[in-house]
Structure formats: C-alpha cells, structure tokens
Scaffold this motif. Sequence first.
Motif, PDB file in Angstrom:
ATOM      1  N   ARG A  86       0.790  -0.956   0.019  1.00 45.94           N
ATOM      2  CA  ARG A  86       0.099  -0.034   0.040  1.00 45.94           C
ATOM      3  C   ARG A  86       0.784   1.385   0.205  1.00 45.94           C
ATOM      4  NH1 ARG A  86      -4.426  -2.193   4.135  1.00 45.94           N
ATOM      5  NH2 ARG A  86      -5.770  -3.380   3.125  1.00 45.94           N
ATOM      6  N   GLN A  94       2.410   1.652  -3.408  1.00 43.18           N
ATOM      7  CA  GLN A  94       1.299   2.044  -4.403  1.00 43.18           C
ATOM      8  C   GLN A  94       0.907   3.417  -4.035  1.00 43.18           C
ATOM      9  OE1 GLN A  94      -2.357   0.152  -3.741  1.00 43.18           O
ATOM     10  NE2 GLN A  94      -3.436   0.770  -5.859  1.00 43.18           N
ATOM     11  N   ALA A  95       0.838   4.012  -2.908  1.00 44.36           N
ATOM     12  CA  ALA A  95       0.553   5.483  -2.588  1.00 44.36           C
ATOM     13  C   ALA A  95       1.841   6.019  -3.117  1.00 44.36           C
ATOM     14  CB  ALA A  95       0.472   5.464  -1.123  1.00 44.36           C
ATOM     15  N   GLU A  96       2.974   5.703  -2.843  1.00 46.79           N
ATOM     16  CA  GLU A  96       4.308   6.538  -3.631  1.00 46.79           C
ATOM     17  C   GLU A  96       3.792   6.533  -4.952  1.00 46.79           C
ATOM     18  OE1 GLU A  96       7.588   4.707  -2.165  1.00 46.79           O
ATOM     19  OE2 GLU A  96       7.366   5.304  -0.008  1.00 46.79           O
ATOM     20  N   ALA A  97       3.521   5.428  -5.575  1.00 47.08           N
ATOM     21  CA  ALA A  97       3.608   5.551  -6.945  1.00 47.08           C
ATOM     22  C   ALA A  97       2.595   6.299  -7.469  1.00 47.08           C
ATOM     23  CB  ALA A  97       3.307   4.001  -7.412  1.00 47.08           C
ATOM     24  N   GLU A  98       1.385   6.211  -6.986  1.00 47.41           N
ATOM     25  CA  GLU A  98       0.400   6.993  -7.227  1.00 47.41           C
ATOM     26  C   GLU A  98       0.849   8.798  -7.191  1.00 47.41           C
ATOM     27  OE1 GLU A  98      -3.029   6.258  -4.902  1.00 47.41           O
ATOM     28  OE2 GLU A  98      -3.290   4.360  -6.135  1.00 47.41           O
ATOM     29  N   ALA A  99       1.593   8.928  -6.105  1.00 47.60           N
ATOM     30  CA  ALA A  99       1.962  10.366  -5.949  1.00 47.60           C
ATOM     31  C   ALA A  99       2.968  10.538  -7.142  1.00 47.60           C
ATOM     32  CB  ALA A  99       2.595  10.440  -4.628  1.00 47.60           C
ATOM     33  N   GLN A 100       3.852   9.736  -7.244  1.00 46.83           N
ATOM     34  CA  GLN A 100       4.617  10.147  -8.430  1.00 46.83           C
ATOM     35  C   GLN A 100       3.847  10.179  -9.749  1.00 46.83           C
ATOM     36  OE1 GLN A 100       7.556   6.711  -8.261  1.00 46.83           O
ATOM     37  NE2 GLN A 100       8.827   8.116  -6.420  1.00 46.83           N
ATOM     38  N   ALA A 101       3.049   9.365 -10.134  1.00 44.50           N
ATOM     39  CA  ALA A 101       2.312   9.371 -11.180  1.00 44.50           C
ATOM     40  C   ALA A 101       1.441  10.835 -11.307  1.00 44.50           C
ATOM     41  CB  ALA A 101       1.262   8.205 -11.408  1.00 44.50           C
ATOM     42  N   LYS A 102       0.897  11.141 -10.214  1.00 43.38           N
ATOM     43  CA  LYS A 102       0.405  12.502 -10.142  1.00 43.38           C
ATOM     44  C   LYS A 102       1.351  13.691 -10.590  1.00 43.38           C
ATOM     45  CE  LYS A 102      -3.588  11.420  -7.070  1.00 43.38           C
ATOM     46  NZ  LYS A 102      -4.316  11.586  -5.943  1.00 43.38           N
ATOM     47  N   GLN A 141       2.305  13.536 -14.104  1.00 42.76           N
ATOM     48  CA  GLN A 141       1.055  14.064 -14.735  1.00 42.76           C
ATOM     49  C   GLN A 141       1.124  15.510 -14.895  1.00 42.76           C
ATOM     50  OE1 GLN A 141      -0.698  12.412 -16.881  1.00 42.76           O
ATOM     51  NE2 GLN A 141      -1.912  14.340 -17.634  1.00 42.76           N
TER      52      GLN A 141
END
Length: 190
Positions: free
Chosen positions: A84, A87-95, A98
């Motif tokens: 988790r 995943q949260a780090e990956a989502e933050a990096q993806a945001k 973006q």
Amino acid sequence: MAVETHTPAAGHGEAGTTAEVAAHGGGEGGLPQFQFQYWGGQIVWLLLIFAVLYTLIAKVFTPRLRNILDTRAKTIADAVEQARTVQAEAEAQAKAAQAEVDEARAQARQLAAEAKAKAAAELAKSQAAEDERLKGQMAEAEARIRELRDAAMANVEAIAADTAQAIVEKLTGEKANAADISAALAKGAA
C-alpha cells in the motif's frame, strides 16, 4: 515331551481335546480388549496416553503452530502495508509526473502561441514592407504607362494623320493637305 496325536477314531469333526482348547486361549474365545478383566489397565493406559498427548499438543505443538500462524499473518500484513505504501508513492509520483506533463504541455502551447504571434507579426511587417514596395513599383509603372500612353497618343495623331492622308490619297487619287487632315482629326477628337 508328550505328543498328542489324533486318531482317526476320534473323528475329524469334533472340536478336539481339552488340552488343545486350553492351548488356543481357553473356551471363552474373543479379543482380550473386550474382556472385562483387562479394562482397568486399558483405562489407565488410555488416560496416561491422553495426558501425554494433551500435554504435547497444548505445550509444544499448539504454541509452535500459533507462532507460525502469527508470524505468517504478520509477514502478510507487513507485505500488504508495504504494498500500500509503495502504491501510494507510485500514485503520488504518477500525479507529479502528470502535473509536470500538463505544465510542459501548457508551456509548449504558450511557446507555440508566442512563436505563432511573433511569426504573424513578422509576416505582417514583411507584408506591409512588401506592400509598400509594390505600391512604389505600381506608382512607377503607372507613371511609365502614362508617359508611354502620352507618347503613344502623340504618335497616334501622327499615325492617324499619315493613315488619313494615305486613305484620302488612295480614295481620291490626290494628295491631301496636312492642315485639312489636322483640322479633321481635331474635330474627330472633340
């Protein structure tokens, strides 16, 4: 050592002698576990084995099994928590990526708009300069055309006079007077 023998007279269908019956476990028959006289010892052994097995299961096997299950559950919980977190780090990096892409696109659009505006301004400036140059050339051309027209008009009178004189001479056979032709041309021009 005494050996008993069966005689054919004793018969083959009878149960045998009492010594044979005693040698084979007596006349009662059946399994000794089901005989009442052995039940006391069997119950003692049952309780003793039960107590040993209960102690082994309660004190050795169950704690080990519980420890293994707890370790496994903790490992799974840690792995899920780590997943988790990742995943949260990956989502933050993806945001963030973006947002960077959106910012880069906005900058690219702004640069393109500025370049387009600059090119349009340069085009308008060069077109205005070209228009001015063309207006100058047009003015020069019109002046030359006027000069040529005026020269041509001057020559037209001379050519018309010559042509009229030639026509009159051919039709009448006499040479026409230059003053008469000039007066006729002036009258036709008016």
